[in-house]
Design a protein around this motif. Structure first.
Motif, mmCIF file in Angstrom:
data_model
loop_
_atom_site.group_PDB
_atom_site.id
_atom_site.type_symbol
_atom_site.label_atom_id
_atom_site.label_comp_id
_atom_site.label_asym_id
_atom_site.label_seq_id
_atom_site.Cartn_x
_atom_site.Cartn_y
_atom_site.Cartn_z
ATOM 1 N N GLY A 126 4.804 -2.075 15.890
ATOM 2 C CA GLY A 126 4.367 -2.289 14.515
ATOM 3 C C GLY A 126 4.343 -1.006 13.707
ATOM 4 O O GLY A 126 4.761 -0.981 12.532
ATOM 5 N N TYR A 127 3.868 0.051 14.308
ATOM 6 C CA TYR A 127 3.780 1.350 13.639
ATOM 7 C C TYR A 127 5.174 1.857 13.267
ATOM 8 O O TYR A 127 5.406 2.330 12.153
ATOM 9 C CB TYR A 127 3.052 2.317 14.554
ATOM 10 C CG TYR A 127 2.695 3.665 13.964
ATOM 11 C CD1 TYR A 127 2.576 3.861 12.592
ATOM 12 C CD2 TYR A 127 2.438 4.746 14.808
ATOM 13 C CE1 TYR A 127 2.231 5.104 12.080
ATOM 14 C CE2 TYR A 127 2.089 5.984 14.302
ATOM 15 C CZ TYR A 127 1.989 6.170 12.944
ATOM 16 O OH TYR A 127 1.650 7.399 12.436
ATOM 17 N N HIS A 128 6.114 1.725 14.191
ATOM 18 C CA HIS A 128 7.469 2.194 13.950
ATOM 19 C C HIS A 128 8.108 1.444 12.779
ATOM 20 O O HIS A 128 8.783 2.045 11.921
ATOM 21 C CB HIS A 128 8.323 2.028 15.212
ATOM 22 C CG HIS A 128 9.651 2.710 15.140
ATOM 23 N ND1 HIS A 128 10.760 2.126 14.569
ATOM 24 C CD2 HIS A 128 10.045 3.941 15.552
ATOM 25 C CE1 HIS A 128 11.784 2.955 14.650
ATOM 26 N NE2 HIS A 128 11.380 4.068 15.234
ATOM 27 N N LYS A 129 7.893 0.143 12.712
ATOM 28 C CA LYS A 129 8.461 -0.651 11.624
ATOM 29 C C LYS A 129 7.881 -0.241 10.271
ATOM 30 O O LYS A 129 8.598 -0.157 9.268
ATOM 31 C CB LYS A 129 8.215 -2.139 11.880
ATOM 32 C CG LYS A 129 9.049 -2.699 13.024
ATOM 33 C CD LYS A 129 8.699 -4.157 13.318
ATOM 34 C CE LYS A 129 9.569 -4.705 14.448
ATOM 35 N NZ LYS A 129 9.185 -6.086 14.831
ATOM 36 N N LEU A 130 6.588 0.033 10.247
ATOM 37 C CA LEU A 130 5.964 0.458 8.997
ATOM 38 C C LEU A 130 6.454 1.852 8.609
ATOM 39 O O LEU A 130 6.693 2.136 7.427
ATOM 40 C CB LEU A 130 4.448 0.450 9.139
ATOM 41 C CG LEU A 130 3.644 0.840 7.889
ATOM 42 C CD1 LEU A 130 4.021 -0.041 6.696
ATOM 43 C CD2 LEU A 130 2.144 0.757 8.173
ATOM 44 N N ALA A 159 9.416 5.594 5.171
ATOM 45 C CA ALA A 159 10.373 6.693 5.111
ATOM 46 C C ALA A 159 11.277 6.590 3.890
ATOM 47 O O ALA A 159 11.739 7.612 3.351
ATOM 48 C CB ALA A 159 11.215 6.731 6.386
ATOM 49 N N LYS A 160 11.523 5.369 3.429
ATOM 50 C CA LYS A 160 12.364 5.163 2.243
ATOM 51 C C LYS A 160 11.723 5.789 1.006
ATOM 52 O O LYS A 160 12.424 6.168 0.063
ATOM 53 C CB LYS A 160 12.596 3.671 2.022
ATOM 54 C CG LYS A 160 13.299 2.966 3.169
ATOM 55 C CD LYS A 160 13.340 1.451 2.933
ATOM 56 C CE LYS A 160 13.932 0.724 4.134
ATOM 57 N NZ LYS A 160 13.910 -0.763 3.940
ATOM 58 N N SER A 161 10.398 5.868 1.022
ATOM 59 C CA SER A 161 9.659 6.461 -0.091
ATOM 60 C C SER A 161 9.189 7.879 0.230
ATOM 61 O O SER A 161 8.402 8.456 -0.520
ATOM 62 C CB SER A 161 8.433 5.591 -0.436
ATOM 63 O OG SER A 161 8.810 4.301 -0.810
ATOM 64 N N LYS A 162 9.653 8.399 1.357
ATOM 65 C CA LYS A 162 9.227 9.728 1.822
ATOM 66 C C LYS A 162 7.708 9.798 1.936
ATOM 67 O O LYS A 162 7.076 10.779 1.546
ATOM 68 C CB LYS A 162 9.763 10.820 0.896
ATOM 69 C CG LYS A 162 11.277 10.890 0.838
ATOM 70 C CD LYS A 162 11.754 12.028 -0.062
ATOM 71 C CE LYS A 162 13.284 12.084 -0.090
ATOM 72 N NZ LYS A 162 13.782 13.159 -0.975
ATOM 73 N N MET A 163 7.140 8.730 2.475
ATOM 74 C CA MET A 163 5.695 8.619 2.626
ATOM 75 C C MET A 163 5.300 8.733 4.093
ATOM 76 O O MET A 163 5.921 8.126 4.958
ATOM 77 C CB MET A 163 5.216 7.267 2.083
ATOM 78 C CG MET A 163 3.713 7.048 2.105
ATOM 79 S SD MET A 163 2.819 8.096 0.938
ATOM 80 C CE MET A 163 3.617 7.613 -0.613
ATOM 81 N N TRP A 204 0.831 -1.202 0.000
ATOM 82 C CA TRP A 204 0.000 0.000 0.000
ATOM 83 C C TRP A 204 0.868 1.256 0.000
ATOM 84 O O TRP A 204 0.510 2.268 -0.633
ATOM 85 C CB TRP A 204 -0.952 0.003 1.190
ATOM 86 C CG TRP A 204 -2.092 -0.948 1.002
ATOM 87 C CD1 TRP A 204 -2.314 -2.129 1.643
ATOM 88 C CD2 TRP A 204 -3.169 -0.796 0.064
ATOM 89 N NE1 TRP A 204 -3.450 -2.728 1.180
ATOM 90 C CE2 TRP A 204 -4.009 -1.940 0.212
ATOM 91 C CE3 TRP A 204 -3.498 0.175 -0.866
ATOM 92 C CZ2 TRP A 204 -5.154 -2.103 -0.554
ATOM 93 C CZ3 TRP A 204 -4.649 0.005 -1.643
ATOM 94 C CH2 TRP A 204 -5.463 -1.125 -1.471
ATOM 95 N N VAL A 205 1.990 1.201 0.705
ATOM 96 C CA VAL A 205 2.942 2.319 0.659
ATOM 97 C C VAL A 205 3.430 2.503 -0.775
ATOM 98 O O VAL A 205 3.477 3.628 -1.300
ATOM 99 C CB VAL A 205 4.137 2.061 1.597
ATOM 100 C CG1 VAL A 205 5.212 3.129 1.409
ATOM 101 C CG2 VAL A 205 3.674 2.034 3.053
#
Length: 342
Positions: free
Chosen positions: A177-181, A186-190, A136-137
């Motif tokens: 879980g939230y932190h891992k997502l 963050a890699k996609s600046k999302m 989804w990201v």
């Protein structure tokens, strides 16, 4: 498997119900108004506002951009994951959707994702849930969105009325879980944002506490005007009708809740259900709510999410508007608030 909101509504028979309800308000109530911009926000449209048409097959996810622009002159879109019908990994599908929105000059801003529980107490299930959100990201990034919205809890418990997981344990799992997502996004600046939706997340102190634990710049909140019920009455009958007939008996103060959420807000969900004869939302004082938002200096998008069309199909005596008129009423109400608080 976690029961989706669509599965639940399917049980109610809404997919074939359509939206042919008679209006309870005069058309003149929603006449177009010329206003000056008094806030640093623009209006977006949440796709769930069209849920009745989408579920009945009268409309598809692919038609969402055109309908939004043609019917309401809104050019910022908030998608809902269920209406992709699992095509969010289909590059051909995504390319066509993006092309349609680009051709219309629309901005794809957000996907509201209702998926597996990234706050599951079981570490293995939690990790699987986190990884299931990666696609989804990626889809949001491809479409040009700035964020996805996720849940911190089990939607099946919310639908059935079961108690949520113990708050303290759930907070630790949610933060993990939230932190891992967030790290993946963050890699996609999302951005990955969370709303007060159900269960523990309707306790705003709990929700803000989780956000503070993750402490990531791409984390944020989506204050939702309509989701503050902490406890509902017991159903009179042990079936869907009984559950739908329950009432909120314990609610977190919505105005205090939004005030606490505003420092972390990366969007606003202006949810509406019913309007009175003067065109005012009956559950939320919009003037009071938007003063809180204005005082917080919010800059971004306020998403219209009209749910009365769907719920009204189940309970046509409840005075709900048809989908289109409900969205127009909400849009007019927002413009009126802008003028009154200028």
């Amino acid at each position: 498997m976690t029961q989706s909101r669509r599965d639940f509504l399917n049980q109610l028979g809404l997919t074939a119900a359509g939206v042919g309800m008679a209006s309870v308000l005069p058309t003149s109530t929603f006449a177009d108004m010329t206003t000056k911009k008094a806030f640093n926000f623009d209006i977006s449209l949440a796709e769930f506002s069209f849920a009745g048409e989408l579920m009945s097959g009268k409309m598809t996810n692919m038609e969402f951009p055109a309908r939004t622009k043609k019917d309401f002159g809104i050019n910022v879109l908030e998608y809902v994951s269920m209406f992709f019908n699992n095509k969010h990994t289909d590059q051909t599908y995504l390319k066509e959707l993006k092309q349609r929105s680009d051709d219309l000059g629309m901005k794809n801003n957000l996907i509201m994702v209702d998926g597996a529980n990234i706050a599951d107490l079981d570490a293995t299930k939690r990790q699987q849930a986190v990884e299931s959100h990666y696609a989804w990201v990626d889809a949001a990034k491809f479409l040009g969105c700035t964020a996805i919205r996720v849940n911190l809890g089990d939607t099946s418990k919310a639908i059935s009325g079961a108690d949520d997981d113990p708050a303290e344990e759930a907070a630790k799992s949610a933060a993990d879980g939230y932190h891992k997502l967030l790290e993946y996004a963050a890699k996609s600046k999302m951005n990955v944002i969370v709303e007060n939706h159900f269960g523990n997340s309707t306790d705003i102190d709990w929700l803000v506490g989780v956000l503070k634990q993750v402490n990531m710049p791409n984390a944020g909140l989506l204050p939702d005007f309509g989701n503050f019920c902490r406890q509902r009455s017991k159903p009179e009958t042990n079936d869907i009708k009984g559950i739908m007939g329950t009432k909120c008996v314990k609610e977190y103060d919505r105005y205090e809740g939004v005030k606490k959420m505003m420092p972390y807000a990366k969007g606003i969900s202006a949810k509406t259900h019913k309007f009175d004869a003067n065109g005012n939302e009956t559950e939320t004082d919009f003037r009071k709510m938007f003063k809180i938002i204005k005082d917080a200096g919010f800059k971004g998008y306020v998403g219209i999410e009209y749910e009365g069309g769907v719920i009204g199909m189940y309970n046509p005596t409840g005075g709900y508007l048809p989908t289109n008129e409900g969205i127009q009423a909400t849009k007019t109400l927002l413009e009126r608030v802008r003028t009154e608080l200028a």
